[in-house]
Design a protein around this motif. Structure first.
Motif, PDB file in Angstrom:
ATOM      1  N   PRO A 287      38.199 -17.334  23.805  1.00  0.00           N
ATOM      2  CA  PRO A 287      38.852 -18.409  23.051  1.00  0.00           C
ATOM      3  C   PRO A 287      38.426 -18.414  21.586  1.00  0.00           C
ATOM      4  CG  PRO A 287      37.140 -19.301  24.479  1.00  0.00           C
ATOM      5  CD  PRO A 287      37.284 -17.848  24.833  1.00  0.00           C
ATOM      6  N   VAL A 288      39.345 -18.842  20.752  1.00  0.00           N
ATOM      7  CA  VAL A 288      39.083 -18.975  19.312  1.00  0.00           C
ATOM      8  C   VAL A 288      39.176 -20.461  18.979  1.00  0.00           C
ATOM      9  CG1 VAL A 288      39.999 -18.455  17.002  1.00  0.00           C
ATOM     10  CG2 VAL A 288      40.003 -16.687  18.778  1.00  0.00           C
TER      11      VAL A 288
ATOM     12  N   LYS B 227      37.943 -30.307  25.810  1.00  0.00           N
ATOM     13  CA  LYS B 227      36.535 -30.384  26.241  1.00  0.00           C
ATOM     14  C   LYS B 227      36.428 -30.690  27.725  1.00  0.00           C
ATOM     15  CE  LYS B 227      34.313 -31.253  21.832  1.00  0.00           C
ATOM     16  NZ  LYS B 227      33.616 -32.191  20.932  1.00  0.00           N
ATOM     17  N   GLU B 228      37.326 -31.531  28.215  1.00  0.00           N
ATOM     18  CA  GLU B 228      37.336 -31.826  29.652  1.00  0.00           C
ATOM     19  C   GLU B 228      37.635 -30.563  30.467  1.00  0.00           C
ATOM     20  OE1 GLU B 228      38.867 -36.486  29.373  1.00  0.00           O
ATOM     21  OE2 GLU B 228      40.257 -34.901  29.996  1.00  0.00           O
ATOM     22  N   GLU B 229      38.366 -29.645  29.843  1.00  0.00           N
ATOM     23  CA  GLU B 229      38.703 -28.382  30.514  1.00  0.00           C
ATOM     24  C   GLU B 229      37.586 -27.347  30.394  1.00  0.00           C
ATOM     25  OE1 GLU B 229      41.656 -27.573  32.329  1.00  0.00           O
ATOM     26  OE2 GLU B 229      41.654 -29.757  32.320  1.00  0.00           O
ATOM     27  N   GLY B 230      36.521 -27.718  29.689  1.00  0.00           N
ATOM     28  CA  GLY B 230      35.371 -26.824  29.601  1.00  0.00           C
ATOM     29  C   GLY B 230      35.282 -25.996  28.343  1.00  0.00           C
ATOM     30  N   TYR B 231      36.130 -26.298  27.363  1.00  0.00           N
ATOM     31  CA  TYR B 231      36.084 -25.555  26.100  1.00  0.00           C
ATOM     32  C   TYR B 231      35.301 -26.344  25.052  1.00  0.00           C
ATOM     33  CZ  TYR B 231      39.583 -22.671  28.346  1.00  0.00           C
ATOM     34  OH  TYR B 231      40.217 -21.838  29.228  1.00  0.00           O
ATOM     35  N   ASP B 232      34.934 -25.685  23.968  1.00  0.00           N
ATOM     36  CA  ASP B 232      34.118 -26.320  22.940  1.00  0.00           C
ATOM     37  C   ASP B 232      34.930 -27.252  22.045  1.00  0.00           C
ATOM     38  OD1 ASP B 232      32.070 -24.848  23.954  1.00  0.00           O
ATOM     39  OD2 ASP B 232      32.106 -23.306  22.389  1.00  0.00           O
ATOM     40  N   GLY B 233      36.216 -27.167  22.109  1.00  0.00           N
ATOM     41  CA  GLY B 233      37.093 -27.981  21.270  1.00  0.00           C
ATOM     42  C   GLY B 233      38.506 -27.461  21.404  1.00  0.00           C
ATOM     43  N   ARG B 234      39.374 -27.871  20.483  1.00  0.00           N
ATOM     44  CA  ARG B 234      40.755 -27.383  20.526  1.00  0.00           C
ATOM     45  C   ARG B 234      40.753 -25.851  20.468  1.00  0.00           C
ATOM     46  NH1 ARG B 234      43.815 -30.384  15.729  1.00  0.00           N
ATOM     47  NH2 ARG B 234      45.516 -29.012  16.437  1.00  0.00           N
ATOM     48  N   VAL B 235      41.469 -25.256  21.381  1.00  0.00           N
ATOM     49  CA  VAL B 235      41.533 -23.794  21.412  1.00  0.00           C
ATOM     50  C   VAL B 235      42.703 -23.333  20.541  1.00  0.00           C
ATOM     51  CG1 VAL B 235      41.872 -21.775  22.888  1.00  0.00           C
ATOM     52  CG2 VAL B 235      40.568 -23.744  23.746  1.00  0.00           C
ATOM     53  N   ALA B 236      42.416 -22.401  19.668  1.00  0.00           N
ATOM     54  CA  ALA B 236      43.493 -21.877  18.812  1.00  0.00           C
ATOM     55  C   ALA B 236      44.545 -21.176  19.672  1.00  0.00           C
ATOM     56  CB  ALA B 236      42.926 -20.898  17.793  1.00  0.00           C
TER      57      ALA B 236
END
Lengths: 79, 144
Positions: free
Chosen positions: B91-92, B48-57
């Motif tokens: 991203p997934v 999330k700190e990297e700007g994603y919604d959560g863990r990226v698959a």
């Protein structure tokens, strides 16, 4: 097409399949001379040649090819 | 269901598709198998700190469903994957409901090959992954 013209086209196919723009082949070039020329890339060469020259080969005849010169001869025989 | 297409059963335009939902268990299992413990895939806070919604698959986890496509659906039992070209477009995330679809774009009679164009879409219909596959398929009269 002349044999030289076919040969030049095949050289382009080899460069594309083996991703090497500096590759230069001769009649006697075989799988011992090109490190990545394995059974999978042999299939890819056959597929590319069929497309380029718009012809169909027999899997037995392409399996027996020993070098580039025999490939060129096979193509010339179908023209 | 395991499809059993022989080369002669297949033609350009033939499509197969299947759904799969990405789970946390899948990501954890992938980490255990590969040893890839990059925090983008393992640490929700970092992701999330990297700007994603959560863990990226893992991209290669998504790519692993190409194996299922060829080995189970198209052509199924008599399949041998020879090459894959793949692009990861988006991203997934855990919980994404993916649809994996493969379509035959070309065949080769001499070598018994099919070429697939593959799209993996998420629940919103967005392409998360695109791929091209080259697959050997057994012919009915093969003696192997």
């Amino acid at each position: 097409m002349t044999r030289d013209e076919v040969f030049e086209e095949i050289n382009l196919i080899f460069r594309d399949v083996f991703d090497d723009d500096s590759l230069v082949i001769v009649d006697s070039t075989n799988s011992e001379d090109i490190e990545d020329w394995d059974s999978l890339e042999h299939i890819n060469l056959v597929v590319a040649m069929e497309k380029r020259f718009n012809m169909k080969f027999n899997i037995k005849e392409v399996g027996k090819l020993q070098n580039v010169g025999e490939m060129v001869d096979l193509i010339m025989s179908r023209m | 269901m395991l499809n059993e297409y022989f080369y002669e059963d297949l033609e350009v335009g033939k499509k197969e598709s299947f759904p799969v939902t990405v789970t946390e268990k899948m990501l954890d299992a992938f980490r255990d198998i590969t040893g890839d413990d990059n925090p983008l895939h393992c640490d929700e806070k970092f992701a999330k700190e990297e700007g994603y919604d959560g863990r990226v698959a893992y991209g290669m986890l998504t790519a692993s469903f190409l194996s299922t496509l060829a080995g189970v659906y198209l052509p199924g039992r008599y399949s041998l994957i020879q090459s894959v070209e793949i692009k990861f477009a988006k991203p997934v995330y855990i919980g994404d409901e993916l649809t994996v679809t493969g379509e035959i774009t070309e065949t080769n009679d001499t070598c018994g090959l099919i070429f697939l164009k593959v799209a993996i879409t998420d629940g919103n219909g967005r392409k998360v992954c695109r791929a091209k596959m080259q697959i050997g398929v057994k012919k009915r009269d093969d003696q192997r």
